[in-house]
Design a protein around this motif. Structure first.
Motif, PDB file in Angstrom:
ATOM      1  N   THR A 241      -3.884   4.568   0.742  1.00 14.18           N
ATOM      2  CA  THR A 241      -4.004   4.797   2.187  1.00 14.18           C
ATOM      3  C   THR A 241      -5.210   4.090   2.793  1.00 14.18           C
TER       4      THR A 241
ATOM      5  N   GLU B 246      -4.505   1.779   5.875  1.00 12.30           N
ATOM      6  CA  GLU B 246      -5.038   2.001   7.225  1.00 12.30           C
ATOM      7  C   GLU B 246      -5.625   0.711   7.801  1.00 12.30           C
TER       8      GLU B 246
ATOM      9  N   THR C  31       3.604   6.380   4.337  1.00 12.30           N
ATOM     10  CA  THR C  31       2.598   6.285   3.268  1.00 12.30           C
ATOM     11  C   THR C  31       1.862   7.617   3.125  1.00 12.30           C
ATOM     12  N   TYR C  32       1.457   8.186   4.280  1.00 10.69           N
ATOM     13  CA  TYR C  32       0.793   9.495   4.248  1.00 10.69           C
ATOM     14  C   TYR C  32       1.746  10.560   3.690  1.00 10.69           C
TER      15      TYR C  32
ATOM     16  N   CYS D  11       0.831  -1.210   0.000  1.00 13.91           N
ATOM     17  CA  CYS D  11       0.000   0.000   0.000  1.00 13.91           C
ATOM     18  C   CYS D  11       0.865   1.260   0.000  1.00 13.91           C
ATOM     19  N   LYS D  12       1.993   1.220   0.699  1.00 14.74           N
ATOM     20  CA  LYS D  12       2.910   2.374   0.711  1.00 14.74           C
ATOM     21  C   LYS D  12       3.474   2.626  -0.682  1.00 14.74           C
TER      22      LYS D  12
ATOM     23  N   ASP E  25      -1.589  13.867   8.661  1.00 17.72           N
ATOM     24  CA  ASP E  25      -1.834  12.480   9.059  1.00 17.72           C
ATOM     25  C   ASP E  25      -0.512  11.779   9.422  1.00 17.72           C
TER      26      ASP E  25
ATOM     27  N   ARG F 239       0.328  14.084   2.731  1.00 17.23           N
ATOM     28  CA  ARG F 239      -0.659  14.195   3.822  1.00 17.23           C
ATOM     29  C   ARG F 239       0.125  14.322   5.125  1.00 17.23           C
TER      30      ARG F 239
ATOM     31  N   LEU G  47       3.124   3.372   7.962  1.00 17.38           N
ATOM     32  CA  LEU G  47       1.872   4.078   7.683  1.00 17.38           C
ATOM     33  C   LEU G  47       2.129   5.587   7.578  1.00 17.38           C
TER      34      LEU G  47
END
Length: 553
Positions: A491, A495, A518-519, A485-486, A527, A524, A515
């Motif tokens: 996201t 999550e 990733t943001y 996902c990263k 976050d 982001r 995580l």
């Protein structure tokens, strides 16, 4: 002159038989008999020759069969029984049962010693169906109340796990000796029914070292070392079986110091005791101590058993000690112990872990017999060393040879696919495993598939696969999804994966970092900062960096 030849020949042959002290001398006598004797004399003297042969130590069964084959209609009960018993002594249990069946077809009546021998063979295989057939014949004979036969029947049922039948026999026996009591107790300890075993032990009058050892071993195998030690301390006489049971029992419980205390108290430990202590070290992660003990065994001229060698190989594998691996290989080539299939498989794994793939291949290619473990070890070794094509080719070869792959084999094959990014081959293998062969996937299989699907951005499919096998996934599986996902900036699924990881590994800061990154990769920052603050607030700590894929190795 010719009329006197047969008795002279018989007398000369009998004299030679009594003088024969070796197998070679017996064979010379056999040759003399065939050259000079008449047919009726040959049959009589061959019987004597065969009986003489069966008294010799060592494995002479092939020659015994040769002699027996020259007696087409032998009705000698003692000879049949001696031959059956010799097969049991030399662990040829199936052959001994077949000889008993042939004896029946020849119309030769069995004795109590015939029954006890063949029942012993049935107990050792175990062969409960054949044992029950012998039981039926015993009932029809005059030996059903014979104590030797009753005890043999009891022992057979107990060793085959038919404890109700064994108990029924035990209850009707009028004259129970220590052997019968011990057989019944051993039957219960073997299946872990220690309360039943202890009840019999308490009622038993005369006890011997075998009975005591059976109880100690039973408690040790069931993990009740407190009860095992109480009985052990009460024993006046102990033997290597008792000591090995205690050492192995403590080893299973992870109490290495107590196992060493038992070993140190032995005045003159034999090879089995040394091997048990070495195995205890290796099984509990004391690899260096295991290697030191192996070296000490060599210095003390203690015989290296297969158990000791397996322990040394395991320790060497844990340490990835290349020089020690070479030493173990050299000792094995010198014939320090029998090269079993299990040992060869262990050598493959050891060489692979030490990075000696040439040696692993050499071991694999020289094996006379291979099983699924052999192929699994080699496939996994090739996958771990990045030799994907060779790993998958070996997987195909295994199937062509009719060896059915198991869970471990598929871990190796799927790992090879994940290392090389072979998504199509990986999916085919996973489908073969789950849909065709019906093998339930482990977390390692799922992790490989998530890695593969994640490489091509199939994150939704990866998530659906995890949910399909809900309960199988672990931190490695969810970690692989979070990592994917990263990479792909998802996201939403990230999550979800992170939330599962926070539950599974609440103290691992690495999950929060992934995580947060990733943001950050999606700008982001708010976050990302929020997640980073969670690290210190929850008392998390950062573990040394590692790849999620590493768990499949």
């Amino acid at each position: 002159m010719s009329n006197n030849r047969p008795p002279n020949t018989q007398s000369a042959t009998t004299h030679r038989l009594h003088l024969s002290k070796t197998i070679i001398q017996l064979k010379q006598t056999h040759a003399f008999l065939l050259k000079t004797g008449t047919k009726p004399q040959c049959h009589l003297l061959l019987t004597q020759l065969l009986l003489r042969l069966l008294r010799f130590p060592g494995d002479n069964l092939s020659y015994a069969h040769h002699l027996f084959g020259q007696l087409p209609s032998c009705k000698n009960q003692y000879l049949w029984t001696s031959l059956i018993r010799s097969h049991v002594i030399h662990a040829q249990f199936s052959l001994s049962i077949r000889l008993y069946s042939k004896m029946q077809r020849e119309g030769v009546l069995p004795s109590e010693f015939t029954f006890s021998s063949v029942l012993n063979a049935c107990a050792r295989i175990p062969a409960i169906l054949e044992g029950k057939q012998v039981h039926g014949r015993v009932v029809k004979s005059s030996f059903f109340t014979n104590r030797i036969v009753q005890t043999a029947l009891l022992d057979m049922y107990a060793k085959c796990g038919c404890l109700v039948d064994a108990q029924n026999l035990f209850d009707v026996m009028c004259d129970k000796d220590v052997v019968a009591w011990t057989a019944m107790i051993c039957g219960y300890t073997k299946v872990g029914m220690m309360q039943k075993a202890m009840s019999l032990f308490d009622c038993m009058g005369e006890r011997n070292v075998v009975t005591w050892t059976a109880m100690v071993a039973g408690y040790a195998n069931s993990g009740d070392m407190k009860a095992a030690k109480e009985l052990y301390d009460m024993m006046w006489v102990k033997n290597s079986i008792t000591w090995v049971a205690m050492i192995a029992g403590y080893g299973k419980c992870g109490d290495v110091s107590e196992a060493k205390r038992v070993f140190d108290d032995i005045v003159a430990p034999d090879a089995t005791c040394w091997a048990a202590m070495l195995a205890c070290y290796a099984q509990n992660g004391y690899a260096r101590e295991a290697i030191d003990m192996y070296m000490e065994m060599g210095n003390e001229n203690v015989k290296i058993t297969d158990v000791a060698m397996v322990g040394a190989i395991s320790a060497c594998t844990q340490l990835e000690d290349v020089e020690m691996a070479k030493r173990l290989t050299k000792n094995m080539e010198k014939g320090c112990c029998d090269r079993t299939l299990f040992l060869s498989n262990a050598f493959i794994h050891m060489h692979a872990k030490c990075g000696c793939m040439d040696q692993a291949w050499k071991e694999f290619n020289t094996m006379k017999e291979r099983d699924v473990v052999s192929y699994g070890a080699m496939i996994t070794a090739l996958a771990d060393n990045g030799e994907t094509e060779e790993a998958l080719n070996l997987f195909s070869k295994m199937q062509k040879e009719g060896i059915k792959p198991n869970q471990i084999t598929f871990i190796g094959a799927l790992s090879a696919c994940s290392h090389a990014g072979l998504i199509e081959e990986g999916c085919k293998l996973f489908n073969l495993m789950t849909r065709v062969l019906g093998i339930k996937p482990l977390s390692q299989h799922l992790t490989c598939m998530v890695v593969l699907l994640g490489m091509t951005g199939q994150l939704k499919n990866a998530y659906n696969l995890i949910m399909e096998y809900k309960g199988v996934s672990d931190a490695g599986t969810w970690g692989a999804l979070l990592g994917a996902c990263k990479v792909h900036g998802n996201t939403q699924l990230g999550e979800i994966a992170a939330s599962h990881l926070f539950e599974i590994e609440p103290q691992s800061a690495g999950n929060y970092v992934v995580l947060a990154n990733t943001y950050a990769s999606l700008d982001r920052w708010g976050d990302a900062e929020r997640v980073r603050k969670m690290i210190g607030g929850r008392g998390n700590r950062k573990f040394p960096g590692c790849s999620w894929v590493s768990i499949i190795k």
